[in-house]
Structure formats: structure tokens, C-alpha cells
Design a protein around this motif. Structure first.
Motif, PDB file in Angstrom:
ATOM      1  N   PRO A   6       4.459 114.685  79.308  1.00 39.87           N
ATOM      2  CA  PRO A   6       5.498 113.814  78.745  1.00 39.87           C
ATOM      3  C   PRO A   6       6.466 113.355  79.827  1.00 39.87           C
ATOM      4  CG  PRO A   6       6.040 116.091  78.304  1.00 39.87           C
ATOM      5  CD  PRO A   6       4.719 116.100  79.040  1.00 39.87           C
ATOM      6  N   GLY A   7       7.126 112.231  79.594  1.00 40.15           N
ATOM      7  CA  GLY A   7       8.127 111.715  80.526  1.00 40.15           C
ATOM      8  C   GLY A   7       8.973 110.661  79.839  1.00 40.15           C
ATOM      9  N   THR A   8       9.891 110.062  80.584  1.00 42.00           N
ATOM     10  CA  THR A   8      10.753 109.016  80.030  1.00 42.00           C
ATOM     11  C   THR A   8      10.953 107.900  81.049  1.00 42.00           C
ATOM     12  OG1 THR A   8      12.769 110.143  80.767  1.00 42.00           O
ATOM     13  CG2 THR A   8      12.023 110.582  78.511  1.00 42.00           C
ATOM     14  N   LEU A   9      11.210 106.707  80.517  1.00 45.60           N
ATOM     15  CA  LEU A   9      11.629 105.555  81.310  1.00 45.60           C
ATOM     16  C   LEU A   9      12.989 105.117  80.767  1.00 45.60           C
ATOM     17  CD1 LEU A   9      11.262 103.158  83.269  1.00 45.60           C
ATOM     18  CD2 LEU A   9       9.992 101.989  81.443  1.00 45.60           C
ATOM     19  N   GLU A  10      14.007 105.114  81.627  1.00 48.20           N
ATOM     20  CA  GLU A  10      15.352 104.749  81.213  1.00 48.20           C
ATOM     21  C   GLU A  10      15.713 103.376  81.769  1.00 48.20           C
ATOM     22  OE1 GLU A  10      17.976 107.842  82.438  1.00 48.20           O
ATOM     23  OE2 GLU A  10      17.421 109.160  80.758  1.00 48.20           O
ATOM     24  N   LEU A  11      16.255 102.526  80.889  1.00 43.71           N
ATOM     25  CA  LEU A  11      16.689 101.183  81.264  1.00 43.71           C
ATOM     26  C   LEU A  11      18.196 101.096  81.057  1.00 43.71           C
ATOM     27  CD1 LEU A  11      13.885  99.110  79.462  1.00 43.71           C
ATOM     28  CD2 LEU A  11      13.862 100.039  81.781  1.00 43.71           C
ATOM     29  N   SER A  12      18.942 100.978  82.151  1.00 41.17           N
ATOM     30  CA  SER A  12      20.395 100.803  82.087  1.00 41.17           C
ATOM     31  C   SER A  12      20.703  99.321  82.290  1.00 41.17           C
ATOM     32  CB  SER A  12      21.086 101.636  83.171  1.00 41.17           C
ATOM     33  OG  SER A  12      20.772 103.015  83.024  1.00 41.17           O
ATOM     34  N   SER A  13      21.530  98.745  81.405  1.00 41.91           N
ATOM     35  CA  SER A  13      21.779  97.302  81.477  1.00 41.91           C
ATOM     36  C   SER A  13      23.225  96.990  81.115  1.00 41.91           C
ATOM     37  CB  SER A  13      20.835  96.548  80.536  1.00 41.91           C
ATOM     38  OG  SER A  13      21.212  96.736  79.182  1.00 41.91           O
ATOM     39  N   ASN A  14      23.560  95.706  81.193  1.00 45.47           N
ATOM     40  CA  ASN A  14      24.899  95.235  80.835  1.00 45.47           C
ATOM     41  C   ASN A  14      25.004  94.833  79.373  1.00 45.47           C
ATOM     42  OD1 ASN A  14      23.234  93.011  81.163  1.00 45.47           O
ATOM     43  ND2 ASN A  14      24.836  91.693  82.009  1.00 45.47           N
ATOM     44  N   ASP A  15      24.082  95.292  78.549  1.00 42.42           N
ATOM     45  CA  ASP A  15      24.182  95.091  77.104  1.00 42.42           C
ATOM     46  C   ASP A  15      25.250  96.045  76.578  1.00 42.42           C
ATOM     47  OD1 ASP A  15      23.939  94.960  74.365  1.00 42.42           O
ATOM     48  OD2 ASP A  15      21.757  95.196  74.322  1.00 42.42           O
ATOM     49  N   ALA A  16      26.357  95.494  76.095  1.00 41.38           N
ATOM     50  CA  ALA A  16      27.465  96.333  75.652  1.00 41.38           C
ATOM     51  C   ALA A  16      27.093  97.195  74.462  1.00 41.38           C
ATOM     52  CB  ALA A  16      28.671  95.457  75.307  1.00 41.38           C
ATOM     53  N   ASP A  17      26.154  96.732  73.636  1.00 38.82           N
ATOM     54  CA  ASP A  17      25.767  97.480  72.448  1.00 38.82           C
ATOM     55  C   ASP A  17      24.706  98.539  72.738  1.00 38.82           C
ATOM     56  OD1 ASP A  17      27.484  95.965  70.833  1.00 38.82           O
ATOM     57  OD2 ASP A  17      25.969  94.403  70.596  1.00 38.82           O
ATOM     58  N   ALA A  18      23.919  98.331  73.776  1.00 37.64           N
ATOM     59  CA  ALA A  18      22.861  99.294  74.122  1.00 37.64           C
ATOM     60  C   ALA A  18      22.760  99.409  75.635  1.00 37.64           C
ATOM     61  CB  ALA A  18      21.531  98.849  73.518  1.00 37.64           C
ATOM     62  N   PRO A  19      23.738 100.017  76.276  1.00 39.03           N
ATOM     63  CA  PRO A  19      23.752 100.096  77.741  1.00 39.03           C
ATOM     64  C   PRO A  19      22.645 100.980  78.322  1.00 39.03           C
ATOM     65  CG  PRO A  19      25.520 101.417  76.808  1.00 39.03           C
ATOM     66  CD  PRO A  19      24.933 100.642  75.677  1.00 39.03           C
ATOM     67  N   LEU A  20      22.070 101.873  77.495  1.00 46.36           N
ATOM     68  CA  LEU A  20      21.006 102.744  77.966  1.00 46.36           C
ATOM     69  C   LEU A  20      19.905 102.813  76.909  1.00 46.36           C
ATOM     70  CD1 LEU A  20      19.883 104.736  80.066  1.00 46.36           C
ATOM     71  CD2 LEU A  20      21.100 106.569  78.848  1.00 46.36           C
ATOM     72  N   VAL A  21      18.696 102.402  77.296  1.00 47.22           N
ATOM     73  CA  VAL A  21      17.532 102.470  76.409  1.00 47.22           C
ATOM     74  C   VAL A  21      16.527 103.430  77.027  1.00 47.22           C
ATOM     75  CG1 VAL A  21      15.620 101.192  75.387  1.00 47.22           C
ATOM     76  CG2 VAL A  21      17.874 100.130  75.547  1.00 47.22           C
TER      77      VAL A  21
END
Length: 256
Positions: free
Chosen positions: A124-139
Motif C-alpha cells: 500500500p502507499g499514497t499519492l498526495e496532491l497539495s494545491s492552491n484550492d482553498a476548499d481542498a488544499p490537500l488531496v
């Protein structure tokens, strides 16, 4: 004396120059209404608000074998009104082909995720997406991969290899016809055109339109149904070249 009476107590206020205020310039009165410099908002200006959407939300790279790379893709879409920018980070041995992204409104990018391991097991593992979306800054996207044993090293997991101890036999191998060995694990070694008839009964095993069950097209030079006859339709022993009626067996050069 008459002037003094006019400036008596009754008229003292009117005669006091300090009590009389003269507004010599219109518009400078202290009683004027304060000006309002504020202006209504410009509705024509759309506020920039990027929004991130990912597909899929979980990614399974599927089964693989030791030291053979597995890969899959994640689509990142910007459904907002401003440019979406961000970074990517993976763990547990997974890698991603882009460390950052910048996506205009309405556009998308495809991220390729890869993984390999030397030992069989579940990873198992994860991929993290950090962005400038104020509602979802971390996916966070869950990643999975399964590495299975491959005893013969042919690149096919033992669970799907019909000959796990023979590296020349596996599902993607090239079939060598009629040698008694099913190289590609499909259960077929004697029906090359896959028309349902083996080479022992099919007069043309590389053409699926020619087999014992096919419809015969008369006089075209091809024996479609493998009965050895293409020019004697009424089967009276005379070909259409010598038979004046090749659909009536009673009519032929040898008839009474």
C-alpha cells in the motif's frame, strides 16, 4: 446716541461680528453632506477560484512480478475559474513523473505513477496532491500494488501462467502451431484460423471461411466446405463445363 440704542442687549447677538459666519465660497459649508468615495462592485470581474478534481480517487496498479515495473495514471482536472497550481508527493516506493503542476481553468494533466519491488507481497502507499484550492488544499489518493511469485522468470505471475516452471510457455508467448505444445496458454494448438475445426479435418486451417461446415459458393475455384467439389452442384458426376443443367442430377451427358 441712536446708534448705541440699536446695539443694546436686544440686538447684541446680531451686532457681534464674531457671532456672524459668512460663507463666502459655495460648497465649503460645514453643514454639507460628506462625500462617499465607495463604488458598487464590478460584477463583470469573476473571482479566481481554482478547484481540483482527481480520477480515480484510488489507484490499483494490479498484479506484477518481482523487479518488473508497474504503472498507472491519475487525471488531475481544474474545474474552477483560476489557475490551479500544486505539488505531488508519493511514498512507500511509489514514484510520480511530475513533481508539480500548473493547470489553467477547465484543463487537466495526467500523472503517471510507477512501482516495483523485489519480493512478493502487497504494497500500500499514497499519492498526495497539495494545491492552491482553498476548499481542498490537500488531496490524498490511496495506492496499491501486488507482487506475485514468478518461478520461471517469464514475466507472468505463477497464478496466471499455465506452465509456471517453463519460461517458454506463458499467455503472451508466440504459438508454434501443430507441435503438441500450447505455448500461449489459450488451450489451442491445432486450429490456427480458430474456425472450430482442427487441422486434421480442415482443408485450409489458415482461412476461417474454409472448413467442413462452410457454405459452398459454386464455380469460383474455391472448395469452401472441404468436400473436394466446386463444379458439380447436382453431384451427378459431371462438372458444370459438361453438364447442361448442373442443378438437376437427372440431366447430364450420361442420362437416358
Amino acid at each position: 446716541m441712536r446708534l448705541f440704542l440699536l446695539c443694546g442687549p436686544l440686538f447684541l447677538l446680531a451686532c457681534d461680528p464674531a457671532a456672524v459666519k459668512v460663507d463666502s465660497e459655495p460648497g465649503n459649508s460645514s453643514d454639507s453632506v460628506p462625500s462617499d468615495d465607495s463604488s458598487p462592485p464590478d460584477d463583470s470581474q469573476v473571482e479566481e477560484a481554482p478547484h481540483i478534481a482527481v480520477d480515480p480517487s484510488t489507484l490499483d496498479l494490479g498484479p506484477g512480478v518481482p523487479n518488473q515495473p508497474l504503472s498507472g495514471v491519475v487525471t488531475v482536472q481544474n474545474t474552477g475559474t483560476g489557475t490551479l497550481t500544486g505539488t505531488t508527493e508519493s511514498n512507500s516506493g511509489y514514484t510520480v513523473d511530475q513533481a508539480s503542476f500548473s493547470i489553467p481553468a477547465g484543463a487537466s494533466v495526467v500523472l503517471t505513477v510507477s512501482f516495483s519491488a523485489a519480493d512478493p507481497g502487497s504494497y500500500p502507499g499514497t499519492l498526495e496532491l497539495s494545491s492552491n484550492d482553498a476548499d481542498a488544499p490537500l488531496v490524498t489518493i490511496a495506492l496499491t500494488a501486488t507482487i506475485e511469485a514468478d518461478a520461471d522468470g517469464d514475466g507472468t505471475p505463477d497464478s496466471t501462467d499455465c506452465a509456471p516452471d517453463d519460461a517458454t510457455i506463458y499467455p503472451d508467448a508466440t504459438e508454434i502451431w501443430y507441435n503438441g505444445i500450447d505455448e500461449n496458454c489459450d488451450g489451442n494448438d491445432d486450429d490456427q484460423d480458430e474456425d472450430g475445426y482442427s487441422v486434421s479435418e480442415d482443408c485450409e486451417d489458415t482461412n476461417a471461411g474454409i472448413n467442413p461446415g462452410a457454405t459452398e459458393f459454386w464455380y469460383n475455384g474455391t472448395d469452401e466446405n472441404c468436400d473436394g467439389n466446386d463444379d458439380d452442384q447436382d453431384l451427378d458426376g459431371y462438372s458444370n463445363l459438361s453438364d447442361c443443367d448442373d442443378v438437376d442430377a437427372a440431366v447430364n451427358p450420361g442420362a437416358t
